[in-house]
Write a protein that holds these residues in place. Structure first.
Motif, PDB file in Angstrom:
ATOM      1  N   MET A  83       0.861  -1.449   0.020  1.00  0.00           N
ATOM      2  CA  MET A  83      -0.236   0.043  -0.518  1.00  0.00           C
ATOM      3  C   MET A  83       1.344   1.153   0.071  1.00  0.00           C
ATOM      4  N   SER A  84       2.019   1.236   1.003  1.00  0.00           N
ATOM      5  CA  SER A  84       2.819   2.803   0.622  1.00  0.00           C
ATOM      6  C   SER A  84       3.867   2.891  -0.733  1.00  0.00           C
ATOM      7  N   VAL A  85       4.102   1.867  -1.994  1.00  0.00           N
ATOM      8  CA  VAL A  85       4.056   2.247  -3.003  1.00  0.00           C
ATOM      9  C   VAL A  85       2.543   2.891  -3.639  1.00  0.00           C
ATOM     10  N   LEU A  86       1.662   2.700  -3.486  1.00  0.00           N
ATOM     11  CA  LEU A  86       0.475   3.274  -4.035  1.00  0.00           C
ATOM     12  C   LEU A  86       0.154   4.433  -3.687  1.00  0.00           C
ATOM     13  N   ILE A  87       0.414   4.695  -2.119  1.00  0.00           N
ATOM     14  CA  ILE A  87       0.337   6.066  -1.923  1.00  0.00           C
ATOM     15  C   ILE A  87       1.001   6.982  -2.504  1.00  0.00           C
ATOM     16  N   ASN A  88       2.481   6.056  -2.370  1.00  0.00           N
ATOM     17  CA  ASN A  88       3.920   7.370  -2.963  1.00  0.00           C
ATOM     18  C   ASN A  88       3.661   7.847  -3.902  1.00  0.00           C
ATOM     19  N   VAL A  89       2.983   7.069  -5.376  1.00  0.00           N
ATOM     20  CA  VAL A  89       2.763   6.485  -6.592  1.00  0.00           C
ATOM     21  C   VAL A  89       1.423   8.235  -6.305  1.00  0.00           C
ATOM     22  N   PHE A  90       1.244   8.148  -6.080  1.00  0.00           N
ATOM     23  CA  PHE A  90       0.195   9.122  -5.530  1.00  0.00           C
ATOM     24  C   PHE A  90       0.402  10.646  -5.436  1.00  0.00           C
ATOM     25  N   LEU A  91       0.734  10.025  -4.438  1.00  0.00           N
ATOM     26  CA  LEU A  91       1.678  11.508  -3.473  1.00  0.00           C
ATOM     27  C   LEU A  91       2.458  12.296  -4.804  1.00  0.00           C
ATOM     28  N   GLY A  92       3.509  11.091  -6.109  1.00  0.00           N
ATOM     29  CA  GLY A  92       4.547  12.209  -6.466  1.00  0.00           C
ATOM     30  C   GLY A  92       3.224  12.113  -7.641  1.00  0.00           C
ATOM     31  N   LEU A  93       2.020  11.920  -7.935  1.00  0.00           N
ATOM     32  CA  LEU A  93       1.113  12.478  -9.081  1.00  0.00           C
ATOM     33  C   LEU A  93       0.114  13.838  -8.276  1.00  0.00           C
ATOM     34  N   HIS A  94       0.195  13.863  -7.378  1.00  0.00           N
ATOM     35  CA  HIS A  94      -0.657  15.336  -6.390  1.00  0.00           C
ATOM     36  C   HIS A  94       0.474  16.404  -6.928  1.00  0.00           C
ATOM     37  N   ILE A  95       1.854  15.989  -6.140  1.00  0.00           N
ATOM     38  CA  ILE A  95       2.458  17.313  -6.727  1.00  0.00           C
ATOM     39  C   ILE A  95       2.439  17.086  -7.412  1.00  0.00           C
ATOM     40  N   ILE A  96       2.881  16.488  -8.780  1.00  0.00           N
ATOM     41  CA  ILE A  96       3.209  16.960 -10.319  1.00  0.00           C
ATOM     42  C   ILE A  96       1.766  18.462 -10.645  1.00  0.00           C
ATOM     43  N   GLY A  97       0.703  17.457  -9.917  1.00  0.00           N
ATOM     44  CA  GLY A  97      -0.871  18.519  -9.911  1.00  0.00           C
ATOM     45  C   GLY A  97      -0.873  20.145  -9.739  1.00  0.00           C
ATOM     46  N   ILE A  98       0.181  20.102  -8.350  1.00  0.00           N
ATOM     47  CA  ILE A  98       0.315  22.220  -7.771  1.00  0.00           C
ATOM     48  C   ILE A  98       1.499  22.052  -9.008  1.00  0.00           C
ATOM     49  N   ALA A  99       2.953  21.396  -9.360  1.00  0.00           N
ATOM     50  CA  ALA A  99       3.137  21.820  -9.722  1.00  0.00           C
ATOM     51  C   ALA A  99       3.056  22.302 -11.130  1.00  0.00           C
ATOM     52  N   SER A 100       2.011  21.807 -11.828  1.00  0.00           N
ATOM     53  CA  SER A 100       1.594  22.707 -13.066  1.00  0.00           C
ATOM     54  C   SER A 100       0.638  23.859 -12.319  1.00  0.00           C
ATOM     55  N   LEU A 101      -0.189  23.866 -11.936  1.00  0.00           N
ATOM     56  CA  LEU A 101      -0.806  24.712 -11.571  1.00  0.00           C
ATOM     57  C   LEU A 101       0.005  25.670 -10.934  1.00  0.00           C
ATOM     58  N   LEU A 102       1.187  26.070 -10.118  1.00  0.00           N
ATOM     59  CA  LEU A 102       2.101  26.846  -9.615  1.00  0.00           C
ATOM     60  C   LEU A 102       2.647  27.287 -11.118  1.00  0.00           C
ATOM     61  N   GLY A 103       3.140  25.920 -11.906  1.00  0.00           N
ATOM     62  CA  GLY A 103       4.268  26.590 -13.091  1.00  0.00           C
ATOM     63  C   GLY A 103       3.383  27.186 -14.307  1.00  0.00           C
ATOM     64  N   GLY A 104       2.099  27.254 -14.202  1.00  0.00           N
ATOM     65  CA  GLY A 104       1.040  27.891 -15.281  1.00  0.00           C
ATOM     66  C   GLY A 104       1.227  29.455 -14.488  1.00  0.00           C
ATOM     67  N   PHE A 105       0.907  29.484 -13.103  1.00  0.00           N
ATOM     68  CA  PHE A 105       0.014  31.013 -12.798  1.00  0.00           C
ATOM     69  C   PHE A 105       1.233  31.516 -13.293  1.00  0.00           C
ATOM     70  N   LEU A 106       2.814  30.971 -12.692  1.00  0.00           N
ATOM     71  CA  LEU A 106       4.653  32.149 -12.762  1.00  0.00           C
ATOM     72  C   LEU A 106       4.795  31.824 -13.893  1.00  0.00           C
TER      73      LEU A 106
END
Length: 117
Positions: free
Chosen positions: A1-24
């Motif tokens: 389960m921890s691998v799955l959590i870490n994969v989705f945490l990485g995807l969550h960080i990619i989402g925030i990077a996309s939102l903030l990057g688009g703003f910047l």
């Protein structure tokens, strides 16, 4: 389960990077009064929403605890961001205050995630 959590945490960080990057990328245009919400901002916010909800579910399924107040605040901030970006996504020019508010809320959401223990 921890691998799955870490994969989705990485995807969550990619989402925030996309939102903030688009703003910047639009900061120069914001100064000129021609800023607009780019598709990366909408896609990033949607990615954050989906992965965030899944992360909470995975953590609870794994027997971990979740700070429901923190998650509720982050979700409320993200809903405001998502609503603003979705409703105004087709406008060619945005008010500086509105565009700046989305950037400020995005940064606030990051700090809530990192600093709220």
């Amino acid at each position: 389960m921890s691998v799955l959590i870490n994969v989705f945490l990485g995807l969550h960080i990619i989402g925030i990077a996309s939102l903030l990057g688009g703003f910047l990328t639009q900061l120069k245009a914001m100064g000129a009064g021609t800023a607009r919400f780019v598709p990366a901002m909408l896609h990033g916010a949607l990615t954050m929403l989906v992965t965030g909800v899944l992360l909470v579910g995975f953590r609870e399924m794994d027997g971990g605890t979740v700070d429901n107040v923190k998650i509720g605040v982050k979700l409320a901030v993200l809903f405001v961001i998502l609503a603003l970006v979705y409703v105004k996504r087709d406008e060619e020019r945005l008010d500086k205050a509105l565009f700046g508010a989305v950037g400020g809320l995005t940064v606030a959401n990051i700090f809530i995630a990192v600093l709220w223990h």
